[in-house]
Scaffold this motif. Structure first.
Motif, mmCIF file in Angstrom:
data_model
loop_
_atom_site.group_PDB
_atom_site.id
_atom_site.type_symbol
_atom_site.label_atom_id
_atom_site.label_comp_id
_atom_site.label_asym_id
_atom_site.label_seq_id
_atom_site.Cartn_x
_atom_site.Cartn_y
_atom_site.Cartn_z
ATOM 1 N N ILE A 1 -9.204 -33.952 -11.285
ATOM 2 C CA ILE A 1 -9.484 -32.742 -10.515
ATOM 3 C C ILE A 1 -9.193 -31.486 -11.326
ATOM 4 O O ILE A 1 -9.957 -30.514 -11.295
ATOM 5 C CB ILE A 1 -8.684 -32.752 -9.194
ATOM 6 C CG1 ILE A 1 -9.242 -33.834 -8.259
ATOM 7 C CG2 ILE A 1 -8.731 -31.385 -8.511
ATOM 8 C CD1 ILE A 1 -8.499 -33.989 -6.956
ATOM 9 N N GLY B 1 -16.115 -34.337 -10.644
ATOM 10 C CA GLY B 1 -15.131 -33.850 -9.684
ATOM 11 C C GLY B 1 -15.303 -34.500 -8.328
ATOM 12 O O GLY B 1 -14.327 -34.880 -7.680
ATOM 13 N N ILE C 1 -16.627 -28.217 -4.890
ATOM 14 C CA ILE C 1 -17.279 -29.286 -5.643
ATOM 15 C C ILE C 1 -18.542 -29.801 -4.970
ATOM 16 O O ILE C 1 -19.015 -30.893 -5.283
ATOM 17 C CB ILE C 1 -16.306 -30.453 -5.907
ATOM 18 C CG1 ILE C 1 -15.834 -31.084 -4.595
ATOM 19 C CG2 ILE C 1 -15.137 -30.016 -6.739
ATOM 20 C CD1 ILE C 1 -14.918 -32.275 -4.800
ATOM 21 N N TYR D 1 -11.933 -31.087 -13.958
ATOM 22 C CA TYR D 1 -13.134 -30.539 -13.320
ATOM 23 C C TYR D 1 -13.001 -29.020 -13.149
ATOM 24 O O TYR D 1 -13.901 -28.251 -13.501
ATOM 25 C CB TYR D 1 -13.368 -31.191 -11.953
ATOM 26 C CG TYR D 1 -14.027 -30.242 -10.973
ATOM 27 C CD1 TYR D 1 -15.378 -29.942 -11.076
ATOM 28 C CD2 TYR D 1 -13.267 -29.594 -9.994
ATOM 29 C CE1 TYR D 1 -15.962 -29.021 -10.217
ATOM 30 C CE2 TYR D 1 -13.843 -28.684 -9.132
ATOM 31 C CZ TYR D 1 -15.186 -28.399 -9.241
ATOM 32 O OH TYR D 1 -15.763 -27.479 -8.412
#
Length: 314
Positions: free
Chosen positions: A107, A76, A287, A110
């Motif tokens: 994204i 990510g 993240i 993730y």
């Protein structure tokens, strides 16, 4: 067949990330922060993966799941921070449709792998505390690997379908009110009907979030109830591990929901800069912190990481 000038349609293949323009005056500071967060997270994450891989006593389901979670965070990070820093330093605020869809895929993958991994980790801790005698039979390393593979396969398929549905759209506008590209910012720019896209996204999102939250809540509550019946030492150890998971998941869940609510609510008089800063800060936190939390709060990992860092420095 010829067309009059008024009937000529323009195919939009490049978009403007308005968020990058809005933070133009702070671009160097933001770029340095993005690079710093990326490098720190990459270092801590790499150390966690390394010690989990090399230390045989860490070849257990809990540490394997932590390792998978950290690897996912690193992926990510790689899809977010480097491009953000490069765009800010170069002054570039445009992105092609292909790049946009690629970043959206990474994204989203993730985010959903993170959610499902937290769910599996909650169930794993419940089994470890609630069924200690059967735990190593119920949750073997092979079972852990199979579950992790299933999580990735399922989410790769669901995210791929969402991206493909978006790729078939025709776009009439170019301004994306964000510093990065993702599906929810891209779909409103479409000329054609996005009902199918919205229904697909909302149905899977709601079912997945509700399902995961129910499992996580049940497992956490059951684990706490069982811990209260254990001896003081066993209870303290189990609760410490559980609280590490709760802390990591809570930070992820709050930032995830906060960023997503941005698209569901009418912010009224909120300025464009604030509207951009919300996903910027939220995504950056989501993240970044989890490798740090597990690296600091998990004793076995912390000790091994410090040992390896001392070897590197020495």
């Amino acid at each position: 067949m010829s067309s009059s000038p008024n009937n000529v349609s323009v195919v939009i293949t490049n978009f403007v990330l308005v968020g990058l323009i809005e933070i133009e005056s702070f671009r160097y500071v933001c770029a340095l922060l993005a690079l710093a967060l990326f490098l720190v997270t990459l270092f801590v994450g790499s150390m966690i993966v390394y010690v989990t891989w090399t230390e045989k006593n860490l070849h257990e389901p809990m540490y394997i799941f932590i390792c998978i979670l950290v690897v996912n965070v690193m992926l990510g990070n790689a899809s977010y921070f480097p491009k953000l820093a490069i765009d800010l330093l170069s002054g570039c605020s445009t992105i092609s449709l292909a790049e946009c869809l690629c970043q959206s895929f990474c994204i989203q993958l993730y985010a959903w792998v993170e959610m499902f991994t937290f769910t599996v980790m909650a169930y794993d801790r419940y089994l470890a505390v609630g069924h200690p005698l059967r735990y190593h039979t119920l949750m073997t390393n092979i079972t852990t690997q199979k579950i992790s593979l299933a999580v990735y396969v399922f989410n790769v398929i669901r995210v791929t379908v969402g991206v493909l549905l978006t790729s078939r759209l025709t776009f009439c506008e170019v301004n994306i009110n964000n510093v990065f590209c993702e599906i929810m910012s891209l779909q409103p720019l479409a000329c054609n009907d996005i009902t199918i896209n919205v229904l697909f996204g909302k149905t899977l999102t709601l079912s997945s979030v509700i399902g995961c939250l129910l499992v996580i809540t049940y497992c956490y509550i059951r684990t706490v109830v069982i811990c209260l019946k254990l001896s003081a030492e066993s209870s303290q150890k189990a609760l410490h591990t559980l609280m590490t998971h709760v802390l990591a998941f809570s930070i992820y869940a709050v930032t995830f929901l906060f960023v997503n609510l941005r698209y569901r609510l009418n912010w009224g008089s909120v300025s464009m800069q604030v509207d951009v800063i919300i996903p910027l800060i939220g995504t950056s936190i989501a993240i970044t912190v989890n490798p740090l939390i597990y690296g600091i709060r998990t004793k076995a990992l912390r000790e091994k990481i410090l040992c390896n860092v001392q070897k590197i420095v020495g």
